[in-house]
Design an enzyme around this catalytic site. Sequence first.
Site, PDB file in Angstrom:
ATOM      1  N   GLU A  24       0.826  -1.210   0.000  1.00 56.49           N
ATOM      2  CA  GLU A  24       0.000   0.000   0.000  1.00 56.49           C
ATOM      3  C   GLU A  24       0.863   1.264   0.000  1.00 56.49           C
ATOM      4  O   GLU A  24       0.357   2.364  -0.173  1.00 56.49           O
ATOM      5  CB  GLU A  24      -0.958  -0.013   1.201  1.00 56.49           C
ATOM      6  CG  GLU A  24      -0.314   0.013   2.588  1.00 56.49           C
ATOM      7  CD  GLU A  24       0.172  -1.360   3.096  1.00 56.49           C
ATOM      8  OE1 GLU A  24       0.561  -2.219   2.272  1.00 56.49           O
ATOM      9  OE2 GLU A  24       0.180  -1.555   4.329  1.00 56.49           O
ATOM     10  N   CYS A  48      16.197  -6.770  -0.072  1.00 62.09           N
ATOM     11  CA  CYS A  48      16.333  -7.994   0.717  1.00 62.09           C
ATOM     12  C   CYS A  48      17.672  -8.659   0.451  1.00 62.09           C
ATOM     13  O   CYS A  48      18.097  -9.529   1.189  1.00 62.09           O
ATOM     14  CB  CYS A  48      15.208  -8.963   0.385  1.00 62.09           C
ATOM     15  SG  CYS A  48      15.320  -9.572  -1.287  1.00 62.09           S
ATOM     16  N   GLU A  88      17.157  -6.976  11.252  1.00 65.31           N
ATOM     17  CA  GLU A  88      17.165  -6.473   9.868  1.00 65.31           C
ATOM     18  C   GLU A  88      16.797  -4.991   9.931  1.00 65.31           C
ATOM     19  O   GLU A  88      15.664  -4.644  10.294  1.00 65.31           O
ATOM     20  CB  GLU A  88      16.141  -7.229   9.006  1.00 65.31           C
ATOM     21  CG  GLU A  88      16.143  -6.729   7.582  1.00 65.31           C
ATOM     22  CD  GLU A  88      15.088  -7.363   6.680  1.00 65.31           C
ATOM     23  OE1 GLU A  88      13.991  -7.681   7.154  1.00 65.31           O
ATOM     24  OE2 GLU A  88      15.382  -7.523   5.478  1.00 65.31           O
TER      25      GLU A  88
HETATM   26  P1  NAD Z   1       5.993  -6.290   5.153  1.00 65.61           P
HETATM   27  O1  NAD Z   1       6.141  -7.679   5.632  1.00 65.61           O
HETATM   28  O2  NAD Z   1       5.704  -5.221   6.153  1.00 65.61           O
HETATM   29  O3  NAD Z   1       4.801  -6.192   4.067  1.00 65.61           O
HETATM   30  C1  NAD Z   1       4.719  -7.093   2.987  1.00 65.61           C
HETATM   31  C2  NAD Z   1       3.256  -7.236   2.579  1.00 65.61           C
HETATM   32  O4  NAD Z   1       2.519  -7.782   3.670  1.00 65.61           O
HETATM   33  C3  NAD Z   1       2.600  -5.933   2.192  1.00 65.61           C
HETATM   34  O5  NAD Z   1       1.787  -6.131   1.070  1.00 65.61           O
HETATM   35  C4  NAD Z   1       1.773  -5.574   3.420  1.00 65.61           C
HETATM   36  O6  NAD Z   1       0.606  -4.852   3.113  1.00 65.61           O
HETATM   37  C5  NAD Z   1       1.428  -6.927   4.014  1.00 65.61           C
HETATM   38  N1  NAD Z   1       1.320  -6.897   5.480  1.00 65.61           N
HETATM   39  C6  NAD Z   1       2.021  -6.099   6.328  1.00 65.61           C
HETATM   40  N2  NAD Z   1       1.658  -6.351   7.589  1.00 65.61           N
HETATM   41  C7  NAD Z   1       0.732  -7.328   7.558  1.00 65.61           C
HETATM   42  C8  NAD Z   1      -0.026  -8.017   8.563  1.00 65.61           C
HETATM   43  N3  NAD Z   1       0.134  -7.754   9.854  1.00 65.61           N
HETATM   44  N4  NAD Z   1      -0.881  -8.965   8.162  1.00 65.61           N
HETATM   45  C9  NAD Z   1      -1.041  -9.257   6.860  1.00 65.61           C
HETATM   46  N5  NAD Z   1      -0.373  -8.623   5.870  1.00 65.61           N
HETATM   47  C10 NAD Z   1       0.510  -7.674   6.205  1.00 65.61           C
HETATM   48  O7  NAD Z   1       7.299  -5.945   4.307  1.00 65.61           O
HETATM   49  P2  NAD Z   1       7.740  -4.552   3.670  1.00 65.61           P
HETATM   50  O8  NAD Z   1       8.143  -3.631   4.758  1.00 65.61           O
HETATM   51  O9  NAD Z   1       6.739  -4.087   2.681  1.00 65.61           O
HETATM   52  O10 NAD Z   1       9.022  -5.024   2.834  1.00 65.61           O
HETATM   53  C11 NAD Z   1      10.293  -5.155   3.387  1.00 65.61           C
HETATM   54  C12 NAD Z   1      10.566  -6.567   3.833  1.00 65.61           C
HETATM   55  O11 NAD Z   1      10.439  -7.463   2.735  1.00 65.61           O
HETATM   56  C13 NAD Z   1      11.989  -6.755   4.339  1.00 65.61           C
HETATM   57  O12 NAD Z   1      11.957  -7.565   5.469  1.00 65.61           O
HETATM   58  C14 NAD Z   1      12.689  -7.452   3.181  1.00 65.61           C
HETATM   59  O13 NAD Z   1      13.813  -8.217   3.531  1.00 65.61           O
HETATM   60  C15 NAD Z   1      11.592  -8.306   2.671  1.00 65.61           C
HETATM   61  N6  NAD Z   1      11.840  -8.723   1.291  1.00 65.61           N
HETATM   62  C16 NAD Z   1      12.202 -10.020   1.076  1.00 65.61           C
HETATM   63  C17 NAD Z   1      12.481 -10.428  -0.205  1.00 65.61           C
HETATM   64  C18 NAD Z   1      12.889 -11.844  -0.484  1.00 65.61           C
HETATM   65  O14 NAD Z   1      12.976 -12.186  -1.645  1.00 65.61           O
HETATM   66  N7  NAD Z   1      13.148 -12.677   0.500  1.00 65.61           N
HETATM   67  C19 NAD Z   1      12.369  -9.531  -1.285  1.00 65.61           C
HETATM   68  C20 NAD Z   1      11.965  -8.225  -1.026  1.00 65.61           C
HETATM   69  C21 NAD Z   1      11.695  -7.832   0.279  1.00 65.61           C
END
Ligand code: NAD
Length: 495
Positions: A176, A281, A380
Amino acid sequence: MELIEHWIGGTSTSGSGDRRGPVYNPATGAQSADVVMASKQDVETAVRTAKEAFETWKDSSLTARQNIMFAFRNLIVEHKLDIARALTAEHGKTIDDALGEVQRGLEVIEFACNIAHLLKGDYSQQVSRGVDTYTVRQPRGVVAGITPFNFPAMVPMWMYPMAIACGNTFVLKPSEKDPSASLLAAELFQKAGLPDGVLNVLHGDKEAVDGLLEHPDIAAISFVGSTPIARYIYETGTRNGKVVQALGGAKNHMIVLPDADMDLAADAAVSAGYGSAGERCMAISVVVTVGDAADHLLPRVQERIDALKVAPGDEEGAEMGPLVTGMHRDKVASYIAAGEAAGATLVRDGRTADVPAEGFFLGPTLFDNVKRDMSIYTDEIFGPVLSVVRTESYEEAIQMINDNPYGNGTAVFTNDGGAARKFQEEIQVGMVGINVPIPVPLAFYSFGGWKHSNFGSHGIYGPEGIHFYTRQKVIISRWPDPIHRGVDLGFPQHG
Ligand code: NAD
């Protein structure tokens, strides 16, 4: 204020929910739009639309799918800069970095253009007399993708081109925080000939995600994001009978041995540590030096940090942009304070760096003499903070990485082939670079970390993506030789 809407059944809609979320331009700090937040009713509409579209899409010919994929590929190439500009405007990364992101997503689309070849099954003739065995791969149905803020174009492209080429239909719930790039891509996919309802984009937060996790008509879920949410998605999704791949967070280490090319290693540490403001990531977050390597490496790293241009992503020559939100910038800054308080040596302090006053900027930060119990090591941070941990030996360095709960990416810098080979053998991490800081596999391999960086048994895109988005059916067929049964093969036999 602009309103960013859902894309369901090939048209924009604001849905039934009345909640909205703010979208910012991180380079100015100003709100640029509102995004609609899906209600449970909107989830229902999107899933029903995808389910209806599945009934015809699953039967589309492989050639028809490939033609659409090729056309989509060409449109993405044509509109690369438009997508990159949308990324910079909402995420903050530099235009060059944004173009690189689109390119990496494009590679997965190009891989999916080969779907006719990729879906071939196996065939064993005469496993018994008159009996053959073969396999086919069939789409699962409606697939949901839930993606993070840091690669708003590429990470969704790791998922939906693969899933759709396999014959599934898709509901994407992008972050979002930067929702526009997915909409641009969805419109281009429609222009390429994708039937309405095959790809739907639903904006929202936990309410939308929980609706998808619980929905009985969702067969599979691909998630990429932080580790706590990845675990939650994996546990909830599998409990509800779905197949789930959930890629989590990371703490990536780069080992520098004393014999390494120190200029190469310093370039790598700076680009992999501060590129995209550390919001990757696969970013390097810990540099592990062995023996006296730090004494040679650190001056070179400092020199490069001091030359980094921190500026709005669309400014000429910008090398590092702002962080995604003010809240995230403040969280990263709080880690710098915690590292200092814990006794690490603060070599460069991003809080006092010369960066633009407006927007969510933080300069590059470098810590030396970091210990394994400090929060700057254990957590992280997901920002432009690089920690140097000094070790006495190669064994100590390897042990540290293998003890870490994350296992996404890692790298070794050395000129000794034997040391590099030992490293690749012993390290418990899913993606390994040898003199390469960010070892992201090309689309014809699969991407996936180990340990707390990936829940589930599949990597994403590449051959593992094909397996994840399809179910294998094995067929054992008996067709006895008609001549042996005395059947006259003169046709017609009936009527
Ligand atoms: P996030 O986990 O906060 O959010 C990811 C998704 O989950 C979003 O669409 C968000 O709306 C949803 N979300 C968030 N909180 C939620 C909840 N409580 N319940 C259900 N859905 C929820 O991650 P972010 O801050 O958007 O992205 C950064 C993170 O993503 C970092 O930890 C990074 O390492 C990771 N990442 C991992 C990879 C990989 O390939 N392993 C790639 C890119 C990013």
